[in-house]
Scaffold this motif. Structure first.
Motif, short mmCIF file in Angstrom:
data_model
loop_
_atom_site.label_atom_id
_atom_site.label_comp_id
_atom_site.label_asym_id
_atom_site.label_seq_id
_atom_site.Cartn_x
_atom_site.Cartn_y
_atom_site.Cartn_z
N THR A 42 -4.17 -3.33 8.26
CA THR A 42 -4.05 -2.08 9.01
C THR A 42 -3.67 -2.34 10.46
OG1 THR A 42 -5.75 -1.11 7.57
CG2 THR A 42 -5.23 0.08 9.60
N PRO A 53 -3.96 1.07 -2.19
CA PRO A 53 -3.27 -0.02 -2.88
C PRO A 53 -2.34 0.50 -3.96
CG PRO A 53 -5.61 -0.52 -2.64
CD PRO A 53 -5.42 0.92 -2.23
N TYR A 79 0.86 -1.18 0.00
CA TYR A 79 0.00 0.00 0.00
C TYR A 79 0.90 1.23 0.00
CZ TYR A 79 -4.06 -2.84 1.32
OH TYR A 79 -5.09 -3.78 1.34
N GLU A 123 -7.41 2.69 8.09
CA GLU A 123 -7.64 2.03 6.80
C GLU A 123 -7.64 3.03 5.66
OE1 GLU A 123 -10.54 -1.03 6.13
OE2 GLU A 123 -10.64 -1.48 8.28
N SER A 155 -7.94 -9.10 3.88
CA SER A 155 -8.61 -8.17 4.80
C SER A 155 -7.75 -6.93 5.01
CB SER A 155 -8.88 -8.86 6.14
OG SER A 155 -9.28 -7.90 7.11
N LYS A 156 -8.23 -5.80 4.52
CA LYS A 156 -7.50 -4.55 4.73
C LYS A 156 -7.46 -4.19 6.21
CE LYS A 156 -7.14 0.17 2.92
NZ LYS A 156 -7.80 1.21 2.11
N THR A 157 -8.51 -4.57 6.93
CA THR A 157 -8.54 -4.31 8.37
C THR A 157 -7.41 -5.04 9.08
OG1 THR A 157 -10.94 -4.00 8.35
CG2 THR A 157 -9.94 -4.53 10.47
N ARG A 199 -4.14 -11.11 5.94
CA ARG A 199 -3.83 -9.70 5.68
C ARG A 199 -3.99 -9.34 4.21
NH1 ARG A 199 -0.12 -10.77 9.82
NH2 ARG A 199 1.55 -11.35 8.39
#
Length: 398
Positions: free
Chosen positions: A324, A341, A230, A336, A319-321, A316
């Protein structure tokens, strides 16, 4: 000298290692004709051009290993090379931060390893971390002053130009005919034949395939791991380079924060199996390559041995959460919404039949051939000394 040959040394692969090898050959033996074949339309399109741009100090690597020796030497040489040719770079230093008590022994072990490798390391308490990174939190940290950043694609371009080698882009190798008394002949996808006295295989993600085409059994396979990144929407949160304490059982350094030479901050990589050698997203699937990976016994042994680690990386990825949360251990202020990306990379990881992840650089020789079979990070940092070593072997084979 080259009667019947198109070149003396034929290098397959136009990444930073292949181009450094060409550069080293022409400097060690002026007049040696080197041809580089690269299947992409330009240099450094894969591992070289898709990493975080870090000039690694060598603090992580086993003392005496090729990685340790070449990274320490290569970091200093890379800074000098960039300065000489006006390539953007900076010696920034970096923090390695422990966020859990269980990581403290590993952090202290890195201090000792750094000192054994001749690298200056400063130990920091929790309150001293803010001297370098006001937004980063941890129980303790070390500061490694010799780490830097640069534009490795620009380095590769300069190596290509300075080498004086003939470089053929858009040239994919489909067959290799090697005869010890007659050298090597390479057939390209366009139907051309290129003949050389010695072949050097610096094909990165395809290096094991090229070795087999040459007739040498590398007794390993490249198992590709995608590194997902990211970009930080608030780059002001990070001044330089911030890393977690790595798990010594794996060749990956964990999710870290890297301020690049352009001022942007990359966050990652998250390491997951790629479904193709050049699989930069879940949507890229090449069944033949995937089948080759799954047919290799070492792939299954990795999965069996390290499934818990892999499950965390996969979580990971999906899931972006979760991603983060991992970043938040180092940088609590991140949200987030701060993570955008950006381009992924793929690590060409050599895996042995028994599931061992090859930790060091791996260079092997066959009749009239030199194969670079494991050169992921820190190969860009170490590319100048790696190139000299491969060049030495190639010139000996002449």
């Amino acid at each position: 000298m080259r009667t019947g040959y198109d070149c003396d040394v034929l290098v397959i692969g136009g990444g930073i290692v292949g181009l450094s090898t060409a550069y080293a050959i022409t400097r060690a033996a002026p007049g040696t004709h080197v041809t580089v074949l690269e299947k992409e339309p330009g240099p450094a399109r894969h591992q070289t051009g898709r990493n975080s741009g870090v000039i690694h100090s060598g603090v992580y690597y086993r003392p005496g290993s090729l990685k340790a020796r070449y990274a320490v030497r290569g970091a200093a040489e890379m800074v000098k090379f960039c300065a000489e040719y006006g390539i953007p770079h900076a010696v920034t230093g970096k923090l390695i931060v422990a966020t859990d008590r269980a990581e403290l022994p590993r952090l202290h072990a890195l201090v000792q390893r750094g000192r054994e490798n001749g690298i200056p390391v400063r130990e920091l308490g929790a309150t001293q971390i803010a001297e370098y990174e006001p937004e980063v939190r941890g129980l303790a940290a070390i500061h490694v002053g010799t780490t830097g950043i640069c534009d490795f694609v620009a380095v590769a371009r300069r190596l290509a130009h300075a080498s004086g080698a003939e470089i053929r882009y858009g040239t994919r190798v489909v067959r290799v005919d090697r005869r010890p008394e007659r050298g090597v002949a390479v057939l390209t996808a366009a139907g051309d034949v290129v003949r050389g006295r010695v072949l050097v295989n610096c094909a990165g993600l395809q290096c094991d395939e090229i070795a087999r085409l040459t007739g040498d059994d590398p007794d390993m396979r490249i198992v590709p791991f995608r590194g997902e990144y990211y970009e930080l929407a608030r780059p002001e949160l990070v001044r330089g380079l911030v890393y977690p304490v790595p798990d010594p059982a794996f060749p990956f350094l964990g999710v870290h924060l890297t301020r690049g030479i352009d001022g942007s901050v990359h966050v990652g990589p998250n390491a997951v199996p790629a479904l193709a050698r050049e699989g930069y997203g879940w949507g890229t699937v090449r069944l033949r390559e995937l089948g080759s990976t799954l047919a290799w016994p070492g792939s299954w042994r990795i999965a069996h041995r390290h499934w818990r680690y892999g499950a965390g990386e996969l979580r990971r990825s999906l899931s972006k959460t979760a991603f983060t949360d991992a970043v938040g251990r180092l940088l609590p202020a991140v949200s987030e919404g701060d993570l955008v990306p950006t381009a992924a990379g793929v690590r060409a990881q050599a895996v042995l039949r028994d599931g061992t992840l090859v930790d060091d650089f791996l260079i092997r020789e066959g009749p009239r051939a030199v194969h670079v079979l494991n050169a992921p990070s820190p190969a860009a940092t170490a590319s100048l000394p790696i190139g000299r070593e491969v060049a030495r072997r190639a010139l000996n084979a002449l």
